[in-house]
Write an enzyme that holds these catalytic residues in place. Structure first.
Site, PDB file in Angstrom:
ATOM      1  N   ASP A  35      -3.394  53.961 -60.078  1.00 35.32           N
ATOM      2  CA  ASP A  35      -4.159  53.071 -59.193  1.00 35.32           C
ATOM      3  C   ASP A  35      -5.213  52.319 -59.977  1.00 35.32           C
ATOM      4  O   ASP A  35      -5.478  51.148 -59.730  1.00 35.32           O
ATOM      5  CB  ASP A  35      -4.856  53.880 -58.097  1.00 35.32           C
ATOM      6  CG  ASP A  35      -3.860  54.419 -57.103  1.00 35.32           C
ATOM      7  OD1 ASP A  35      -4.268  55.055 -56.133  1.00 35.32           O
ATOM      8  OD2 ASP A  35      -2.650  54.200 -57.316  1.00 35.32           O
ATOM      9  N   GLU A 110       9.567  44.673 -20.433  1.00 33.00           N
ATOM     10  CA  GLU A 110       9.468  45.512 -21.633  1.00 33.00           C
ATOM     11  C   GLU A 110       8.546  46.673 -21.313  1.00 33.00           C
ATOM     12  O   GLU A 110       7.654  46.540 -20.477  1.00 33.00           O
ATOM     13  CB  GLU A 110       8.814  44.740 -22.788  1.00 33.00           C
ATOM     14  CG  GLU A 110       9.479  43.474 -23.163  1.00 33.00           C
ATOM     15  CD  GLU A 110       8.500  42.538 -23.889  1.00 33.00           C
ATOM     16  OE1 GLU A 110       7.655  43.019 -24.668  1.00 33.00           O
ATOM     17  OE2 GLU A 110       8.598  41.331 -23.659  1.00 33.00           O
ATOM     18  N   LYS A 112       5.372  48.962 -21.766  1.00 29.63           N
ATOM     19  CA  LYS A 112       4.027  48.713 -22.282  1.00 29.63           C
ATOM     20  C   LYS A 112       3.659  49.869 -23.208  1.00 29.63           C
ATOM     21  O   LYS A 112       3.547  51.021 -22.775  1.00 29.63           O
ATOM     22  CB  LYS A 112       3.034  48.621 -21.121  1.00 29.63           C
ATOM     23  CG  LYS A 112       1.652  48.252 -21.576  1.00 29.63           C
ATOM     24  CD  LYS A 112       0.790  47.893 -20.379  1.00 29.63           C
ATOM     25  CE  LYS A 112      -0.527  47.294 -20.825  1.00 29.63           C
ATOM     26  NZ  LYS A 112      -1.341  48.220 -21.602  1.00 29.63           N
ATOM     27  N   ASP A 114       1.478  52.164 -25.589  1.00 29.01           N
ATOM     28  CA  ASP A 114       0.072  52.552 -25.641  1.00 29.01           C
ATOM     29  C   ASP A 114      -0.354  52.744 -27.095  1.00 29.01           C
ATOM     30  O   ASP A 114      -0.428  53.852 -27.611  1.00 29.01           O
ATOM     31  CB  ASP A 114      -0.124  53.848 -24.841  1.00 29.01           C
ATOM     32  CG  ASP A 114      -1.573  54.057 -24.469  1.00 29.01           C
ATOM     33  OD1 ASP A 114      -2.352  53.087 -24.581  1.00 29.01           O
ATOM     34  OD2 ASP A 114      -1.923  55.182 -24.078  1.00 29.01           O
ATOM     35  N   TYR A 223       6.344  42.302 -30.151  1.00 26.74           N
ATOM     36  CA  TYR A 223       6.811  41.833 -28.844  1.00 26.74           C
ATOM     37  C   TYR A 223       6.465  40.378 -28.561  1.00 26.74           C
ATOM     38  O   TYR A 223       6.679  39.901 -27.462  1.00 26.74           O
ATOM     39  CB  TYR A 223       6.266  42.717 -27.717  1.00 26.74           C
ATOM     40  CG  TYR A 223       4.792  43.049 -27.812  1.00 26.74           C
ATOM     41  CD1 TYR A 223       3.824  42.055 -27.702  1.00 26.74           C
ATOM     42  CD2 TYR A 223       4.370  44.368 -28.008  1.00 26.74           C
ATOM     43  CE1 TYR A 223       2.475  42.366 -27.797  1.00 26.74           C
ATOM     44  CE2 TYR A 223       3.026  44.680 -28.100  1.00 26.74           C
ATOM     45  CZ  TYR A 223       2.081  43.670 -27.995  1.00 26.74           C
ATOM     46  OH  TYR A 223       0.762  43.974 -28.093  1.00 26.74           O
ATOM     47  N   LYS A 311       1.231  49.154 -14.143  1.00 23.68           N
ATOM     48  CA  LYS A 311       0.804  50.451 -14.687  1.00 23.68           C
ATOM     49  C   LYS A 311       1.383  51.578 -13.842  1.00 23.68           C
ATOM     50  O   LYS A 311       1.212  51.591 -12.625  1.00 23.68           O
ATOM     51  CB  LYS A 311      -0.726  50.548 -14.693  1.00 23.68           C
ATOM     52  CG  LYS A 311      -1.398  49.562 -15.637  1.00 23.68           C
ATOM     53  CD  LYS A 311      -1.178  49.866 -17.104  1.00 23.68           C
ATOM     54  CE  LYS A 311      -2.140  50.848 -17.695  1.00 23.68           C
ATOM     55  NZ  LYS A 311      -3.477  50.385 -17.897  1.00 23.68           N
ATOM     56  N   CYS A 405     -19.589  89.040 -20.463  1.00 14.66           N
ATOM     57  CA  CYS A 405     -18.729  88.274 -21.377  1.00 14.66           C
ATOM     58  C   CYS A 405     -17.451  89.063 -21.641  1.00 14.66           C
ATOM     59  O   CYS A 405     -17.511  90.240 -22.025  1.00 14.66           O
ATOM     60  CB  CYS A 405     -19.467  88.018 -22.689  1.00 14.66           C
ATOM     61  SG  CYS A 405     -18.413  87.309 -23.961  1.00 14.66           S
ATOM     62  N   CYS A 408     -17.654  90.322 -25.470  1.00 12.29           N
ATOM     63  CA  CYS A 408     -18.656  91.211 -26.068  1.00 12.29           C
ATOM     64  C   CYS A 408     -19.424  92.005 -25.014  1.00 12.29           C
ATOM     65  O   CYS A 408     -20.317  92.776 -25.346  1.00 12.29           O
ATOM     66  CB  CYS A 408     -19.629  90.419 -26.935  1.00 12.29           C
ATOM     67  SG  CYS A 408     -20.727  89.370 -25.972  1.00 12.29           S
ATOM     68  N   CYS A 423     -22.803  83.040 -22.548  1.00 16.44           N
ATOM     69  CA  CYS A 423     -22.947  84.364 -23.138  1.00 16.44           C
ATOM     70  C   CYS A 423     -24.116  84.229 -24.118  1.00 16.44           C
ATOM     71  O   CYS A 423     -24.055  83.432 -25.045  1.00 16.44           O
ATOM     72  CB  CYS A 423     -21.671  84.763 -23.874  1.00 16.44           C
ATOM     73  SG  CYS A 423     -21.953  86.125 -25.015  1.00 16.44           S
ATOM     74  N   CYS A 429     -21.388  87.923 -30.619  1.00 16.27           N
ATOM     75  CA  CYS A 429     -20.225  87.806 -29.741  1.00 16.27           C
ATOM     76  C   CYS A 429     -19.037  87.331 -30.584  1.00 16.27           C
ATOM     77  O   CYS A 429     -19.111  86.277 -31.221  1.00 16.27           O
ATOM     78  CB  CYS A 429     -20.508  86.804 -28.622  1.00 16.27           C
ATOM     79  SG  CYS A 429     -19.025  86.402 -27.687  1.00 16.27           S
TER      80      CYS A 429
HETATM   81  S1  IVH Z   1       2.374  41.059 -24.347  1.00 14.30           S
HETATM   82  C1  IVH Z   1      -0.719  37.533 -23.960  1.00 14.30           C
HETATM   83  N1  IVH Z   1       3.933  43.155 -24.417  1.00 14.30           N
HETATM   84  O1  IVH Z   1      -1.096  45.735 -23.741  1.00 14.30           O
HETATM   85  C2  IVH Z   1      -0.132  38.848 -23.685  1.00 14.30           C
HETATM   86  N2  IVH Z   1       1.593  43.493 -24.611  1.00 14.30           N
HETATM   87  O2  IVH Z   1      -3.162  45.620 -21.707  1.00 14.30           O
HETATM   88  C3  IVH Z   1       0.378  39.480 -24.901  1.00 14.30           C
HETATM   89  N3  IVH Z   1       0.949  45.826 -24.949  1.00 14.30           N
HETATM   90  O3  IVH Z   1      -3.204  43.518 -25.447  1.00 14.30           O
HETATM   91  C4  IVH Z   1       0.704  40.881 -24.720  1.00 14.30           C
HETATM   92  N4  IVH Z   1       2.977  46.660 -24.906  1.00 14.30           N
HETATM   93  O4  IVH Z   1      -1.882  45.257 -26.813  1.00 14.30           O
HETATM   94  C5  IVH Z   1       2.670  42.695 -24.455  1.00 14.30           C
HETATM   95  N5  IVH Z   1       5.441  44.917 -24.516  1.00 14.30           N
HETATM   96  C6  IVH Z   1       4.184  44.473 -24.565  1.00 14.30           C
HETATM   97  C7  IVH Z   1       3.087  45.330 -24.735  1.00 14.30           C
HETATM   98  C8  IVH Z   1       1.806  44.800 -24.751  1.00 14.30           C
HETATM   99  C9  IVH Z   1       1.695  46.934 -25.045  1.00 14.30           C
HETATM  100  C10 IVH Z   1      -0.523  45.804 -25.019  1.00 14.30           C
HETATM  101  C11 IVH Z   1      -1.137  44.669 -25.794  1.00 14.30           C
HETATM  102  C12 IVH Z   1      -2.046  43.983 -24.825  1.00 14.30           C
HETATM  103  C13 IVH Z   1      -2.336  45.089 -23.865  1.00 14.30           C
HETATM  104  C14 IVH Z   1      -2.828  44.566 -22.549  1.00 14.30           C
END
Ligand code: IVH
Length: 669
Positions: A35, A110, A112, A114, A223, A311, A405, A408, A423, A429
């Site tokens: 490195d 699609e 969503k 997390d 996406y 959601k 407890c 102990c 406790c 303990c």
């Molecule tokens: S489209 C302009 N597609 O959800 C909209 N977002 O709660 C562009 N996210 O900020 C987002 N899966 O970080 C899109 N299939 C998906 C997603 C997605 C997760 C997130 C993204 C967004 C947030 C909004």
């Protein structure tokens, strides 16, 4: 050749060399140079670029990869703002959302994901910049860290020429998340609450620690193809296919849905199916498929009108409470935990649920034997939401906090005005002691690797430790007799303990586990008082006068040092040679958690992962010293392959010997 030509030629050579070595490092995981050698190539290039900007390649990779201190990430402007999404929670809201603007058919659905949103820029097919969403307009440049995600392509397949921007989500797979948390728990570290936190925490590493990204492993799904129209793409469905055809990973879980009815079918189908995915999803994103209309449809300041997130409700299940157990934490607080009849929830088998505290149990009237609704939101530990009173048989037992407890047998106290039961037996303990040892050994504390849950429990159960400083009195024989501890482990922990003695004062002050005093408060105290005696003698008023320290912390600190046993503990640490005052450079070393504080290392034999010179440099950079010969002053001998007479001498003198792996552990954390 005139001078200018010489420099231009050298710069060209450097571009080639750096590209070659970066590829070996980032893509092939097989570097040929160290490195520091790589860094010096980058530094040389950076200097030449400053002096001869006319020969600089503007978008060259290393402008982001090397040399730049990454502690504070550079800011990046998003030309097209990175918007968020509006949420809907049921089908009515969904139909209204699109109905209001007369969008009734042709959507892409699609899952969503997390994770955390990022923007990636490719130029002529080469990944040149990646950034976080930030506030939507300004994000952070995380290019060099994103480079370390294996599934993020550094080059596109059949790339279009010029610049393209794609957006997506960085995530940690459930499998990796579970493994990492298992290890964290074993090491006494706090587990990550959910994969999103784990992914975010992993991605935001300084340059110095970014090896963690490779070790833990992150993934990415794209996406969104910004300016898709310019590439002749007219729908989101085509855009998703375009992304994957060009090597950018996309999720498999997406579909074109003609009508809103189809959209709702997709949502229902995936409500359960999603638990089979290896990553966490919390809803469905529905986008109007014809992206040529997006601009016209428009956006609010924070979210588009052509897309919405449906959601899913938090997952819930019904099960029975078999037992309510009590756990006792480091500060003696009793926490009730429900032991459940195993039930599947959110794709995993759940057997325990948090009950918060006695007041909460009483308020919800939770009894042993009750059928209850348990819920898992984003967090991993589920909670009991409510009791199904109609399922009561009369045999349920009302729960009361124990008067003594369970570990102990001390009488439990309830401090007026506090919800917690405690406790009070801080000194002996066993449950509290186990937790205190784990906390003492944790990363912000003395950072003793290997001393996690299992060893802490073993030590206390075997009666080897009554107070924290006892850990340092234990000999090899003591460790080896513990359950499941073998020679290697015993030696490893002993070397870790030895090293921990030289940690900065702030680590010890944190490790003591004074109520309400974490790493931040400990730093403020150390900064103000400079040494333990000044702190011990300080009045409560003086402590609370420090900016950032409130009256609650001041009271806890003052009380801690009025207790005779705690003062004895401090004396024990003093006699063991711990740092009880600040010294120069502490803060930087404390930051990395690994001050070597003038400890002397001798290397013998061949190391397989680095040269001895590199190992020596590393030791020095962490505040240690390197010597060529073994003497009674030597603290550690690192024995590589075919170690010879120095190893023998070290054994005769009883000096701590580290294997290469143990040494790597020492310098990497
Ligand atoms: S489209 C302009 N597609 O959800 C909209 N977002 O709660 C562009 N996210 O900020 C987002 N899966 O970080 C899109 N299939 C998906 C997603 C997605 C997760 C997130 C993204 C967004 C947030 C909004």
């Amino acid at each position: 050749m005139n001078d200018n030509n010489i420099f231009a030629a050298r710069m060209n050579e450097l571009y080639g060399l750096i590209e070659y070595h970066a590829d070996l490092y980032y893509n092939k995981d097989n570097p040929e140079i160290s490195d520091s050698e790589y860094d010096s190539l980058v530094r040389e290039l950076n200097q030449l670029e400053k002096d001869y900007p006319q020969f600089a390649r503007k978008d060259f990779l290393t402008h982001k990869v090397g040399g730049v201190p990454n502690d504070l990430f550079a800011k990046v402007n998003h030309e097209v703002p990175m918007l968020s999404l509006d949420n809907v929670f049921d089908f009515d809201e969904l139909e209204n959302f699109f109905g209001r603007i007369n969008l009734t058919s042709d959507f892409t659905c699609e899952m969503k994901i997390d994770g955390l949103a990022v923007s990636l820029i490719y130029e002529d097919g080469n990944f040149i910049r990646g950034a976080t969403r930030g506030n939507g307009h300004v994000g952070e440049d995380l290019t060099s860290n994103l480079m370390l995600i294996d599934s993020l392509p550094k080059k596109l397949i059949n790339p279009p020429s010029g610049k393209i921007e794609v957006r997506g989500e960085v995530l940690m797979t459930l499998e990796r998340f579970n493994n990492i948390n298992k290890i964290r728990e074993e090491n006494g570290e706090t587990p990550f609450a959910n994969p999103r936190n784990a992914a975010a925490g992993t991605l935001r590493q300084s340059e110095r620690n970014n090896h963690i990204i490779k070790e833990r492993g992150l993934d990415i799904f794209l996406y969104y193809l910004v300016d898709a129209e310019k590439l002749g793409i007219n729908t989101q469905f085509e855009a998703l296919n375009w992304l994957s055809e060009h090597g950018l990973p996309t999720q498999k879980a997406f579909e074109f849905c003609k009508t809103l009815d189809d959209v709702e079918k997709f949502i229902s189908k995936w409500e359960n199916e999603r638990h089979k995915l290896n990553y966490v999803t919390d809803g469905v994103v529905i986008k109007f498929n014809d992206l040529t209309q997006w601009q016209k449809i428009g956006s609010t300041s924070h979210a588009p009108k052509w897309a919405v997130a449906f959601k899913y409700p938090p997952e819930e299940a019904k099960t029975k409470i078999l037992e309510i157990k009590i756990s006792v934490g480091r500060t003696g607080v009793l926490t009730p935990v429900a032991v459940l009849e195993p039930v599947r929830l959110g794709g995993t088998q759940v057997q325990r649920a948090g009950l918060h505290n006695a007041d909460d149990i009483a308020r919800k009237d939770i009894r042993v034997g009750d059928v209850v609704k348990v819920r898992k939101a984003a967090e991993i530990i589920p909670e009991v939401v409510e009791v199904d009173k109609s399922a009561r048989t009369g045999g349920e037992k009302i729960f009361t906090m124990p008067e003594r407890c369970p570990f102990c047998n001390s009488e439990i106290v309830k401090i007026p005005g506090e919800v917690a039961f405690r406790c009070p037996n801080r000194a002996s303990c066993p449950a509290q002691l186990k937790e205190s040892i784990k906390y003492f050994a944790s990363r912000d504390g003395m950072n003793i690797k290997g001393l996690g849950n299992r060893l802490a429990s073993n030590l206390v159960d075997a009666g080897k430790v009554k107070t924290l400083s006892d850990i340092y009195k234990l000999k090899f024989e003591d460790w080896i007799t513990l359950d499941k501890v073998r020679e290697r482990m015993a030696n490893f922990v002993l070397s870790q303990l030895e090293l921990s003695k030289s940690r900065p004062f702030v680590n010890l002050l944190t490790a003591l586990g004074i109520r309400d005093v974490g790493k931040n408060a400990a730093s403020l105290l150390v900064e103000h008082f400079g040494n333990i005696d000044a702190l011990i003698n300080a009045s409560e008023e003086e402590i609370s006068s420090i900016e950032g320290i409130g009256s609650v912390i001041a009271k806890s600190v003052h009380e801690f040092f009025r207790n005779e046993e705690n003062l004895i503990l401090i004396e024990n640490f003093r006699n063991l040679g711990f740092n009880l005052s600040t010294s120069r450079g502490d803060s930087a070393i404390a930051e990395s958690g690994k001050g070597l504080n003038n400890q002397i290392f001798v290397f013998t034999g061949t190391l397989s992962t680095m040269t001895r010179e590199e190992a020596g440099e590393k030791v020095k950079s962490l505040g240690g010293k390197v010597s060529n010969s073994v003497s009674s002053k030597t603290d550690f001998v690192v024995a590589g392959d075919k170690a010879g007479s120095k190893l023998k001498k070290a054994e005769t003198l009883g000096i701590k010997i580290l294997s290469e792996q143990e040494f790597l552990n020492v310098i990497q954390f």
